[in-house]
Design a protein around this motif. Structure first.
Motif, PDB file in Angstrom:
ATOM      1  N   SER A  33       0.870  -1.170   0.000  1.00 12.60           N
ATOM      2  CA  SER A  33       0.000   0.000   0.000  1.00 12.60           C
ATOM      3  C   SER A  33       0.906   1.217   0.000  1.00 12.60           C
ATOM      4  O   SER A  33       2.020   1.180   0.536  1.00 12.60           O
ATOM      5  N   SER A  52      -4.569   1.707  -1.547  1.00 13.59           N
ATOM      6  CA  SER A  52      -4.339   0.299  -1.235  1.00 13.59           C
ATOM      7  C   SER A  52      -3.571  -0.375  -2.361  1.00 13.59           C
ATOM      8  O   SER A  52      -3.410   0.167  -3.453  1.00 13.59           O
ATOM      9  N   TRP A  53      -3.123  -1.596  -2.108  1.00  7.49           N
ATOM     10  CA  TRP A  53      -2.293  -2.299  -3.075  1.00  7.49           C
ATOM     11  C   TRP A  53      -2.982  -2.467  -4.422  1.00  7.49           C
ATOM     12  O   TRP A  53      -2.339  -2.428  -5.468  1.00  7.49           O
ATOM     13  N   ASP A  57      -8.978   1.198  -2.783  1.00  7.55           N
ATOM     14  CA  ASP A  57      -9.288   2.062  -1.638  1.00  7.55           C
ATOM     15  C   ASP A  57      -8.329   3.242  -1.616  1.00  7.55           C
ATOM     16  O   ASP A  57      -7.117   3.052  -1.730  1.00  7.55           O
ATOM     17  N   LEU A 102      -0.438  -5.234   4.317  1.00  9.73           N
ATOM     18  CA  LEU A 102      -1.641  -5.090   3.494  1.00  9.73           C
ATOM     19  C   LEU A 102      -2.917  -5.237   4.315  1.00  9.73           C
ATOM     20  O   LEU A 102      -3.927  -4.594   4.035  1.00  9.73           O
ATOM     21  N   TRP A 105      -3.323  -2.063   6.969  1.00  9.00           N
ATOM     22  CA  TRP A 105      -3.008  -0.722   6.479  1.00  9.00           C
ATOM     23  C   TRP A 105      -4.202   0.207   6.561  1.00  9.00           C
ATOM     24  O   TRP A 105      -4.061   1.382   6.918  1.00  9.00           O
ATOM     25  N   ALA A 106      -5.384  -0.277   6.242  1.00 11.80           N
ATOM     26  CA  ALA A 106      -6.569   0.584   6.212  1.00 11.80           C
ATOM     27  C   ALA A 106      -6.874   1.199   7.571  1.00 11.80           C
ATOM     28  O   ALA A 106      -7.544   2.227   7.662  1.00 11.80           O
ATOM     29  N   TYR A 109      -3.473   4.031   7.859  1.00 17.34           N
ATOM     30  CA  TYR A 109      -2.868   4.563   6.637  1.00 17.34           C
ATOM     31  C   TYR A 109      -2.268   5.947   6.828  1.00 17.34           C
ATOM     32  O   TYR A 109      -1.402   6.350   6.070  1.00 17.34           O
TER      33      TYR A 109
END
Length: 128
Positions: A33, A52-53, A57, A102, A105-106, A109
Motif C-alpha cells: 500500500s 491500497s495495493w 481504496d 496489506l 493498512w486501512a 494509513y
C-alpha cells in the motif's frame, strides 16, 4: 526491499496543478500500500493521501480532499498524486512511502510510522 523515487515537483502559481510520480524498484510493488506525505518548513510530516495495493481504496487528508487524487499503475511500478487548485499552504516537500502490511493498512494509513520505505522527497512550491 523497495526503493522509491519521487518526481514532478516544482514551482506553480496558486490555482495551478502538478502531478507527482513515485517510481518504485523491484517486482513486488503490487504488494505494498502506498502513501503520500508532506512536510513544510518548521512543521511535522503529515499524511496527504493513501492508496491500497489494488488501488481500490483511497484516503485523503481533509485539507486536500476534492483537490488531490491518488492513483497507481502496478504494471509501471508507479504511484501518482494529481494536485489541483493548489494553494500556498500546499508548499512542502512531498514524500511517497510504501507499507507492506496489506491487512492492517486501512486502519493506520495516515500514520507515518507504519510505512516501511520512503523516497527522498520532491519540493512543491506554490506562489500566491
Amino acid at each position: 526491499q523497495v526503493q522509491l523515487h519521487e518526481s514532478g515537483g516544482g514551482l506553480v502559481q496558486a490555482g495551478g496543478s502538478l502531478r507527482l510520480s513515485c517510481a518504485a524498484s523491484g517486482r513486488t510493488f503490487s504488494r505494498y500500500s502506498m502513501g503520500w506525505f508532506r512536510q513544510a518548513p518548521g512543521k511535522e510530516r503529515e499524511f496527504v493521501a493513501g492508496i491500497s495495493w489494488s488501488g481500490g481504496d483511497t484516503y485523503f487528508a481533509d485539507s486536500v480532499k476534492d483537490r488531490f487524487t491518488i492513483s497507481r499503475d502496478n504494471a509501471k511500478n508507479t504511484v501518482y498524486l494529481q494536485m489541483s487548485s493548489l494553494e500556498p499552504e500546499d508548499t512542502a516537500v512531498y514524500y511517497c512511502a510504501a507499507d507492506s502490511d496489506l491487512w492492517s493498512w486501512a486502519a493506520k494509513y495516515s500514520a507515518s510510522v507504519s510505512y516501511d520505505y520512503w523516497g527522498q522527497g520532491t519540493q512543491v512550491t506554490v506562489s500566491s
